[in-house]
Scaffold this active site. Sequence first.
Site, mmCIF file in Angstrom:
data_model
loop_
_atom_site.group_PDB
_atom_site.id
_atom_site.type_symbol
_atom_site.label_atom_id
_atom_site.label_comp_id
_atom_site.label_asym_id
_atom_site.label_seq_id
_atom_site.Cartn_x
_atom_site.Cartn_y
_atom_site.Cartn_z
ATOM 1 N N HIS A 100 0.831 -1.197 0.000
ATOM 2 C CA HIS A 100 0.000 0.000 0.000
ATOM 3 C C HIS A 100 0.865 1.246 0.000
ATOM 4 O O HIS A 100 2.002 1.232 0.450
ATOM 5 C CB HIS A 100 -0.971 0.012 1.181
ATOM 6 C CG HIS A 100 -0.327 0.030 2.534
ATOM 7 N ND1 HIS A 100 0.294 -1.071 3.091
ATOM 8 C CD2 HIS A 100 -0.220 1.022 3.452
ATOM 9 C CE1 HIS A 100 0.742 -0.766 4.290
ATOM 10 N NE2 HIS A 100 0.452 0.510 4.534
ATOM 11 N N HIS A 102 0.709 5.355 1.017
ATOM 12 C CA HIS A 102 0.022 6.459 1.682
ATOM 13 C C HIS A 102 0.158 7.695 0.801
ATOM 14 O O HIS A 102 1.252 7.991 0.305
ATOM 15 C CB HIS A 102 0.673 6.779 3.032
ATOM 16 C CG HIS A 102 0.554 5.698 4.040
ATOM 17 N ND1 HIS A 102 -0.413 5.706 5.019
ATOM 18 C CD2 HIS A 102 1.291 4.570 4.231
ATOM 19 C CE1 HIS A 102 -0.273 4.633 5.778
ATOM 20 N NE2 HIS A 102 0.755 3.928 5.320
#
Length: 136
Positions: A100, A102
């Site tokens: 992932h 941010h």
Amino acid sequence: MKTKDVFCQIIDGTIPCYKLYEDEDVLAFLDISQVTKGHSLVISKKHFDNFLSTPQEIMHKVMDVAQRIGQVQIKMLGAKGVNILSNCYEAAGQSVMHFHVHVIPRYEEKEGFVLEMKKGPDNLNLPALQNKIKID
């Protein structure tokens, strides 16, 4: 049987999210723990542990979406800048072992955390370090 991580559960709909974007490979949504207003996560829909283990094609798709979200955060939220961050392994702060990114909009220097890179040791042998890290 291995328990699904929180992002796999978001992908399969077991856990709800505030979606910002979705296609066959990528899902983007608001981080439930907002560091700053609009803090978003962009994830691969197929499970990979982190940035370092993700195939380039998928990594590029995730980064494309991260770029687009950052552009929208500046235009629509009035952010003055954006941090793009992907932690790899626990030692680097990765808490969910699913690739992932941010996308953290920045408004003022003192809002939220400040990503600060401090100067390290002076006694490093840079040529030796270069030889260990250099890629062909």
